[in-house]
Design an enzyme around this catalytic site. Sequence first.
Site, PDB file in Angstrom:
ATOM      1  N   ASN A   1       0.721   5.478 -43.141  1.00 45.94           N
ATOM      2  CA  ASN A   1      -0.739   5.274 -43.141  1.00 45.94           C
ATOM      3  C   ASN A   1      -1.185   4.515 -44.381  1.00 45.94           C
ATOM      4  O   ASN A   1      -2.081   3.668 -44.307  1.00 45.94           O
ATOM      5  CB  ASN A   1      -1.468   6.619 -43.046  1.00 45.94           C
ATOM      6  CG  ASN A   1      -1.592   7.096 -41.617  1.00 45.94           C
ATOM      7  OD1 ASN A   1      -2.373   6.558 -40.840  1.00 45.94           O
ATOM      8  ND2 ASN A   1      -0.784   8.094 -41.258  1.00 45.94           N
TER       9      ASN A   1
ATOM     10  N   LEU B   1      -6.181  21.006 -51.702  1.00 47.27           N
ATOM     11  CA  LEU B   1      -7.003  20.751 -52.893  1.00 47.27           C
ATOM     12  C   LEU B   1      -8.090  21.821 -52.996  1.00 47.27           C
ATOM     13  O   LEU B   1      -8.692  22.210 -51.999  1.00 47.27           O
ATOM     14  CB  LEU B   1      -7.627  19.358 -52.788  1.00 47.27           C
ATOM     15  CG  LEU B   1      -6.594  18.214 -52.783  1.00 47.27           C
ATOM     16  CD1 LEU B   1      -7.232  16.910 -52.339  1.00 47.27           C
ATOM     17  CD2 LEU B   1      -5.957  18.059 -54.169  1.00 47.27           C
TER      18      LEU B   1
ATOM     19  N   ASN C   1      -9.728  11.873 -45.465  1.00 44.00           N
ATOM     20  CA  ASN C   1      -8.412  12.376 -45.072  1.00 44.00           C
ATOM     21  C   ASN C   1      -8.154  12.013 -43.620  1.00 44.00           C
ATOM     22  O   ASN C   1      -9.091  11.919 -42.824  1.00 44.00           O
ATOM     23  CB  ASN C   1      -8.381  13.908 -45.210  1.00 44.00           C
ATOM     24  CG  ASN C   1      -7.037  14.498 -44.824  1.00 44.00           C
ATOM     25  OD1 ASN C   1      -5.972  13.961 -45.184  1.00 44.00           O
ATOM     26  ND2 ASN C   1      -7.059  15.598 -44.082  1.00 44.00           N
TER      27      ASN C   1
ATOM     28  N   HIS D   1      -6.056  13.489 -40.323  1.00 45.12           N
ATOM     29  CA  HIS D   1      -5.416  14.720 -39.865  1.00 45.12           C
ATOM     30  C   HIS D   1      -4.979  14.518 -38.411  1.00 45.12           C
ATOM     31  O   HIS D   1      -5.753  14.008 -37.602  1.00 45.12           O
ATOM     32  CB  HIS D   1      -6.399  15.889 -39.955  1.00 45.12           C
ATOM     33  CG  HIS D   1      -5.804  17.193 -39.525  1.00 45.12           C
ATOM     34  ND1 HIS D   1      -4.879  17.863 -40.295  1.00 45.12           N
ATOM     35  CD2 HIS D   1      -5.963  17.927 -38.404  1.00 45.12           C
ATOM     36  CE1 HIS D   1      -4.511  18.963 -39.661  1.00 45.12           C
ATOM     37  NE2 HIS D   1      -5.150  19.023 -38.501  1.00 45.12           N
TER      38      HIS D   1
HETATM   39  C1  GAR Z   1       0.410  11.610 -40.672  1.00 45.81           C
HETATM   40  O1  GAR Z   1       0.712  11.900 -39.337  1.00 45.81           O
HETATM   41  C2  GAR Z   1      -0.864  12.314 -41.096  1.00 45.81           C
HETATM   42  O2  GAR Z   1      -1.824  12.410 -40.075  1.00 45.81           O
HETATM   43  C3  GAR Z   1      -0.337  13.670 -41.471  1.00 45.81           C
HETATM   44  O3  GAR Z   1       0.886  13.424 -42.121  1.00 45.81           O
HETATM   45  C4  GAR Z   1       1.468  12.224 -41.609  1.00 45.81           C
HETATM   46  C5  GAR Z   1       1.813  11.318 -42.764  1.00 45.81           C
HETATM   47  O4  GAR Z   1       2.560  10.217 -42.341  1.00 45.81           O
HETATM   48  N1  GAR Z   1      -1.252  14.377 -42.306  1.00 45.81           N
HETATM   49  C6  GAR Z   1      -1.396  15.693 -42.289  1.00 45.81           C
HETATM   50  O5  GAR Z   1      -0.757  16.425 -41.581  1.00 45.81           O
HETATM   51  C7  GAR Z   1      -2.438  16.222 -43.256  1.00 45.81           C
HETATM   52  N2  GAR Z   1      -2.786  17.562 -42.935  1.00 45.81           N
HETATM   53  P1  GAR Z   1       2.691   8.928 -43.274  1.00 45.81           P
HETATM   54  O6  GAR Z   1       3.200   9.425 -44.638  1.00 45.81           O
HETATM   55  O7  GAR Z   1       3.714   8.096 -42.577  1.00 45.81           O
HETATM   56  O8  GAR Z   1       1.355   8.276 -43.377  1.00 45.81           O
END
Ligand code: GAR
Length: 204
Positions: A15, A94, A108, A110
């Site tokens: 991301n 956090l 954020n 999610h």
């Molecule tokens: C993503 O799927 C994001 O939505 C999730 O972690 C992954 C990170 O992937 N976030 C959460 O679960 C936050 N609660 P990335 O490092 O490849 O972007």
Amino acid sequence: MSRRVGILISGGGSNMVALVKSMTGDHPARPVLVLSNDPEAGGLAKAEALGVPTAVVDHRPFGKDRAGFEAELDRVLREAGVEIVCLAGFMRILTPGFTGKWAGRMLNIHPSLLPLYKGLHTYARALEAGDAEHGCTVHEVTAELDGGPILGQARIAIDKSDTPESLAARLLPMEHALYPAVLRRYAADDRRPVFLSAGTSALS
Ligand code: GAR
């Protein structure tokens, strides 16, 4: 003047890469820092390859001292002149002390259609519930975990054959479309939510 964006990661940073690549041309923001709480995070090398300065604030030496960890995060972000913080797979909770300081300036992503499935294991929970669709949400960060105002959602249909892994793999490209679309609006002080669904690229 471009808005200065800091991106917080804990892992692979896909991301983060999508956000960084989006901030070119007439985009109202630019990436100025990628910060990880984990020195081993794969996203750090990707940020460096993209020419974005990186920093590490390892949470482990702070132990249970969350306030100390967050004070250091805050210091590093301010030193880089960050104006907007994007959490992108940042896997530390956090406290209100930190979220309050960045209120109205922190986003954020999610992997669920909030307010469904706050917290972890969102794909398995959607499958167990027999849901027809799953998705991801970009929201403003407040003191409530995964609870701030929703700025955008992208949805995909769930197939009978889906597993948590297949769902996550199909959702990730939607995350990469949604987060940059939301940030572009947010950095221009446009809070209208963005809605995407698989097979469409139009913004609403
Ligand atoms: C993503 O799927 C994001 O939505 C999730 O972690 C992954 C990170 O992937 N976030 C959460 O679960 C936050 N609660 P990335 O490092 O490849 O972007």
